[in-house]
Design a protein around this motif. Structure first.
Motif, short mmCIF file in Angstrom:
data_model
loop_
_atom_site.label_atom_id
_atom_site.label_comp_id
_atom_site.label_asym_id
_atom_site.label_seq_id
_atom_site.Cartn_x
_atom_site.Cartn_y
_atom_site.Cartn_z
N PRO A 21 -6.86 -4.73 -11.96
CA PRO A 21 -6.67 -4.20 -13.31
C PRO A 21 -7.71 -3.14 -13.64
O PRO A 21 -8.89 -3.27 -13.32
CB PRO A 21 -6.83 -5.42 -14.20
N HIS A 68 -7.87 2.97 -11.28
CA HIS A 68 -6.94 4.09 -11.16
C HIS A 68 -7.06 4.72 -9.78
O HIS A 68 -8.15 4.82 -9.23
CB HIS A 68 -7.21 5.13 -12.24
N SER A 127 7.75 -8.54 -5.95
CA SER A 127 6.48 -7.95 -5.52
C SER A 127 6.61 -6.46 -5.22
O SER A 127 5.71 -5.68 -5.51
CB SER A 127 5.93 -8.69 -4.30
N GLU A 163 6.90 -4.70 -8.59
CA GLU A 163 5.59 -4.70 -9.24
C GLU A 163 4.63 -3.70 -8.59
O GLU A 163 3.89 -3.00 -9.29
CB GLU A 163 4.98 -6.10 -9.20
N LEU A 164 4.63 -3.62 -7.26
CA LEU A 164 3.78 -2.65 -6.57
C LEU A 164 4.15 -1.23 -6.97
O LEU A 164 3.28 -0.42 -7.30
CB LEU A 164 3.91 -2.80 -5.05
N CYS A 221 5.69 -0.19 -9.71
CA CYS A 221 5.30 0.04 -11.11
C CYS A 221 3.79 0.21 -11.24
O CYS A 221 3.31 1.03 -12.03
CB CYS A 221 5.81 -1.09 -11.99
N HIS A 222 3.02 -0.56 -10.47
CA HIS A 222 1.56 -0.42 -10.48
C HIS A 222 1.16 0.99 -10.03
O HIS A 222 0.28 1.61 -10.63
CB HIS A 222 0.91 -1.47 -9.57
N GLU A 239 1.85 3.46 -12.81
CA GLU A 239 0.92 3.33 -13.94
C GLU A 239 -0.49 3.78 -13.61
O GLU A 239 -1.23 4.21 -14.50
CB GLU A 239 0.89 1.88 -14.40
N ASN A 240 -0.90 3.70 -12.35
CA ASN A 240 -2.31 3.90 -12.01
C ASN A 240 -2.62 5.08 -11.10
O ASN A 240 -3.79 5.39 -10.92
CB ASN A 240 -2.86 2.62 -11.38
N LYS A 262 10.58 3.89 -15.69
CA LYS A 262 9.12 3.88 -15.78
C LYS A 262 8.47 5.12 -15.15
O LYS A 262 7.25 5.27 -15.21
CB LYS A 262 8.56 2.62 -15.13
#
Length: 110
Positions: free
Chosen positions: A2, A5, A22, A25-26, A28-29, A32-33, A90
Motif C-alpha cells: 500500500p 507507487h 488475483s 487485482e494485480l 487494477c493495482h 492505480e500505482n 478503471k
C-alpha cells in the motif's frame, strides 16, 4: 505494498490474462500505482507471442499456431469478459488499453 507507487513503469503487457480475482487485482493495482503508465496490453491467450494484431489464422492450414485446447479457449473468453467487467472502466484516459482479440476462426466457443 500500500502507498508504493511504481513511477518508472510505462508499458505493461500481461500474456495469458485470466478471470482470476488475483489477476484482476494485480492489473487494477498497476493501473492505480504506475503513475507514468502509457500503455496496458492484455492478452487472454498464451500463444508464445504470435504478433498478429487481429489474430486471424496465420498458417497454410488456416489454424492458429500453436493450437490451444478447448479448455484454454474457454479460459480466454472468461478472461476477456473479466477485462470488460472489472478492468476497462478503471483505465485512466492517459493510458492506452490494448486488448488482443481472439481468432474468429480458431478460438470460437463450440
Amino acid at each position: 505494498m500500500p502507498g508504493h507507487h511504481h513511477g518508472n513503469i510505462k508499458d505493461v503487457t500481461i500474456i495469458g490474462f485470466r478471470a482470476a480475482k488475483s489477476m484482476v487485482e494485480l492489473t487494477c493495482h498497476i493501473l492505480e500505482n504506475a503513475t507514468l503508465l502509457e500503455c496496458l496490453t492484455l492478452d487472454a491467450v498464451y500463444d508464445n507471442g504470435i504478433e498478429e494484431a487481429d489474430r486471424s489464422c496465420v498458417n497454410k492450414s488456416y489454424k492458429c499456431s500453436p493450437l490451444i485446447g478447448k479448455r484454454m479457449i474457454a479460459q480466454a473468453h472468461k478472461g476477456l469478459w473479466a477485462i470488460g467487467r472489472y478492468v476497462a472502466d478503471k483505465v485512466p484516459s492517459t493510458v492506452k488499453l490494448n486488448v488482443k482479440k481472439l481468432c474468429e476462426r480458431c478460438h470460437v466457443m463450440e
